[in-house]
Design a protein around this motif. Structure first.
Motif, PDB file in Angstrom:
ATOM      1  N   ASN A  58      -7.504  49.705 -46.705  1.00 35.36           N
ATOM      2  CA  ASN A  58      -8.124  51.029 -46.629  1.00 35.36           C
ATOM      3  C   ASN A  58      -7.127  52.069 -46.105  1.00 35.36           C
TER       4      ASN A  58
ATOM      5  N   GLU B 244      -8.296  64.702 -45.924  1.00 34.27           N
ATOM      6  CA  GLU B 244      -9.241  64.050 -46.833  1.00 34.27           C
ATOM      7  C   GLU B 244      -8.659  63.925 -48.245  1.00 34.27           C
ATOM      8  N   ALA B 245      -7.951  64.941 -48.718  1.00 36.01           N
ATOM      9  CA  ALA B 245      -7.304  64.854 -50.039  1.00 36.01           C
ATOM     10  C   ALA B 245      -6.249  63.750 -50.035  1.00 36.01           C
TER      11      ALA B 245
ATOM     12  N   ARG C 179      -6.311  61.090 -48.089  1.00 38.34           N
ATOM     13  CA  ARG C 179      -7.056  59.825 -48.047  1.00 38.34           C
ATOM     14  C   ARG C 179      -7.532  59.447 -49.445  1.00 38.34           C
ATOM     15  N   ARG C 180      -8.128  60.408 -50.147  1.00 37.69           N
ATOM     16  CA  ARG C 180      -8.636  60.133 -51.496  1.00 37.69           C
ATOM     17  C   ARG C 180      -7.494  59.728 -52.440  1.00 37.69           C
ATOM     18  N   THR C 181      -6.361  60.408 -52.342  1.00 35.60           N
ATOM     19  CA  THR C 181      -5.203  60.093 -53.174  1.00 35.60           C
ATOM     20  C   THR C 181      -4.719  58.675 -52.910  1.00 35.60           C
TER      21      THR C 181
ATOM     22  N   GLU D 229      -6.344  56.156 -51.528  1.00 34.43           N
ATOM     23  CA  GLU D 229      -7.334  55.133 -51.865  1.00 34.43           C
ATOM     24  C   GLU D 229      -7.530  54.940 -53.361  1.00 34.43           C
ATOM     25  N   CYS D 230      -7.496  56.039 -54.154  1.00 35.20           N
ATOM     26  CA  CYS D 230      -7.735  55.876 -55.595  1.00 35.20           C
ATOM     27  C   CYS D 230      -6.437  55.734 -56.391  1.00 35.20           C
TER      28      CYS D 230
ATOM     29  N   VAL E 198      -5.185  63.845 -55.747  1.00 34.53           N
ATOM     30  CA  VAL E 198      -6.341  64.659 -55.366  1.00 34.53           C
ATOM     31  C   VAL E 198      -5.822  65.743 -54.426  1.00 34.53           C
TER      32      VAL E 198
ATOM     33  N   TRP F 188      -6.526  69.818 -52.431  1.00 37.52           N
ATOM     34  CA  TRP F 188      -7.499  70.766 -51.917  1.00 37.52           C
ATOM     35  C   TRP F 188      -7.201  72.108 -52.574  1.00 37.52           C
TER      36      TRP F 188
ATOM     37  N   TYR G 109     -12.304  69.944 -53.412  1.00 32.80           N
ATOM     38  CA  TYR G 109     -11.336  68.934 -53.817  1.00 32.80           C
ATOM     39  C   TYR G 109     -11.166  68.970 -55.324  1.00 32.80           C
TER      40      TYR G 109
ATOM     41  N   HIS H 277      -9.513  66.594 -58.269  1.00 30.00           N
ATOM     42  CA  HIS H 277      -8.915  65.338 -58.748  1.00 30.00           C
ATOM     43  C   HIS H 277      -8.194  65.674 -60.044  1.00 30.00           C
TER      44      HIS H 277
END
Length: 116
Positions: free
Chosen positions: A2, A43-44, A46-48, A50-51, A55, A57, A64, A66
């Motif tokens: 994670n 957060e951007a 984190r999303r980048t 994780e996926c 991603v 802002w 956000y 993507h």
């Protein structure tokens, strides 16, 4: 793994500046041309991470973004790093789709050549 585990293995802590944002420079992993610069908050990032796709802002839309959701120009992260001060990020990516990074339809946002 994670986001927290990934960041614990990274040897730096990203320093988000004004408005809690950091510039994210995106470069083609194979051709090495700089494709674009956008902004990320935690957060951007984190999303980048994780996926595995970019991603950002959006400062103008306050949401956000993507990369590729609407254009089909998805950017898969190959590797990423921070600069010496840990306040700017560099992402090396592979583009999928039309190979266009810029909203103008150009491959790169850096197409305006300056005269010497």
């Amino acid at each position: 793994m994670n986001f927290e585990e990934i960041l614990s293995e990274v040897k730096f802590e990203v320093k988000f500046g004004d408005e809690m944002l950091a510039p994210a420079i995106v470069q083609d992993a194979d051709k090495h041309d700089v494709l674009m610069l956008a902004w990320m908050n935690q957060e951007a990032l984190r999303r980048t991470v994780e996926c595995g796709e970019m991603v950002f802002w959006s400062r103008s839309r306050k949401e956000y973004w993507h990369k590729g959701d609407t254009s089909g120009n998805v950017m898969t992260v190959v590797e990423w790093a921070a600069d010496c001060d840990s306040d700017a990020l560099l992402f090396k990516v592979r583009m999928h789709g039309p190979q266009v990074a810029c909203h103008t339809g150009a491959r790169s946002c850096f197409f305006k050549k300056c005269e010497k």
